[in-house]
Design an enzyme around this catalytic site. Structure first.
Site, PDB file in Angstrom:
ATOM      1  N   ALA A  70       0.840  -1.205   0.000  1.00 47.40           N
ATOM      2  CA  ALA A  70       0.000   0.000   0.000  1.00 47.40           C
ATOM      3  C   ALA A  70       0.872   1.251   0.000  1.00 47.40           C
ATOM      4  O   ALA A  70       0.561   2.238  -0.676  1.00 47.40           O
ATOM      5  CB  ALA A  70      -0.938  -0.004   1.198  1.00 47.40           C
TER       6      ALA A  70
ATOM      7  N   ILE B 179       2.281   1.637  -3.573  1.00 57.09           N
ATOM      8  CA  ILE B 179       1.258   2.124  -4.497  1.00 57.09           C
ATOM      9  C   ILE B 179       1.019   3.613  -4.273  1.00 57.09           C
ATOM     10  O   ILE B 179       0.932   4.401  -5.222  1.00 57.09           O
ATOM     11  CB  ILE B 179      -0.045   1.312  -4.338  1.00 57.09           C
ATOM     12  CG1 ILE B 179       0.147  -0.110  -4.842  1.00 57.09           C
ATOM     13  CG2 ILE B 179      -1.192   1.975  -5.086  1.00 57.09           C
ATOM     14  CD1 ILE B 179      -1.002  -1.041  -4.517  1.00 57.09           C
ATOM     15  N   ASP B 180       0.939   4.006  -3.016  1.00 59.20           N
ATOM     16  CA  ASP B 180       0.726   5.413  -2.706  1.00 59.20           C
ATOM     17  C   ASP B 180       1.941   6.253  -3.080  1.00 59.20           C
ATOM     18  O   ASP B 180       1.787   7.412  -3.481  1.00 59.20           O
ATOM     19  CB  ASP B 180       0.399   5.569  -1.222  1.00 59.20           C
ATOM     20  CG  ASP B 180      -0.235   6.899  -0.905  1.00 59.20           C
ATOM     21  OD1 ASP B 180      -1.024   7.372  -1.741  1.00 59.20           O
ATOM     22  OD2 ASP B 180       0.061   7.452   0.166  1.00 59.20           O
ATOM     23  N   ALA B 181       3.136   5.687  -2.962  1.00 63.19           N
ATOM     24  CA  ALA B 181       4.339   6.426  -3.350  1.00 63.19           C
ATOM     25  C   ALA B 181       4.347   6.712  -4.848  1.00 63.19           C
ATOM     26  O   ALA B 181       4.764   7.795  -5.274  1.00 63.19           O
ATOM     27  CB  ALA B 181       5.588   5.647  -2.952  1.00 63.19           C
TER      28      ALA B 181
ATOM     29  N   LEU C 105       2.164   9.659  -5.371  1.00 65.23           N
ATOM     30  CA  LEU C 105       2.782  10.898  -4.909  1.00 65.23           C
ATOM     31  C   LEU C 105       3.904  11.364  -5.839  1.00 65.23           C
ATOM     32  O   LEU C 105       4.140  12.570  -5.959  1.00 65.23           O
ATOM     33  CB  LEU C 105       3.291  10.730  -3.479  1.00 65.23           C
ATOM     34  CG  LEU C 105       2.188  10.622  -2.427  1.00 65.23           C
ATOM     35  CD1 LEU C 105       2.792  10.392  -1.059  1.00 65.23           C
ATOM     36  CD2 LEU C 105       1.314  11.834  -2.435  1.00 65.23           C
TER      37      LEU C 105
END
Length: 82
Positions: free
Chosen positions: A56, A59-61, A64
């Site tokens: 997670a 994926i979020d990195a 961003l």
């Protein structure tokens, strides 16, 4: 000049929007698979949860990084000749 700025603003919106949609779908699929696998094998829940949180974050990195590129284009626009 205004045409370039308008297209860059549109590109920034597309980058952030598609990145958010992709990250949301990816995390939703991964969360569903986590719940499915932890229901099948509850003894592996702690290991799966650790791996899920790492994925997670990755994926979020990626989302961003797309936001950072969009901000680069929005504020330090390399396409405008000065």
């Amino acid at each position: 000049m205004e045409n370039i700025l308008g297209l860059v603003a549109l590109a920034c919106g597309i980058i952030v929007g598609l990145g958010a949609i992709g990250a949301s779908i990816g995390i939703a699929i991964m969360g569903g698979k986590f719940l499915e696998s932890s229901a099948r094998q509850p003894e592996l829940m702690n290991e799966l949860q650790t791996k899920m949180f790492i994925l997670a974050g990755l994926i979020d990195a990626a989302f961003l990084i797309g936001v950072a590129i969009a901000l680069l284009f929005a504020f330090a626009n390399p396409f405008v000749l000065r």
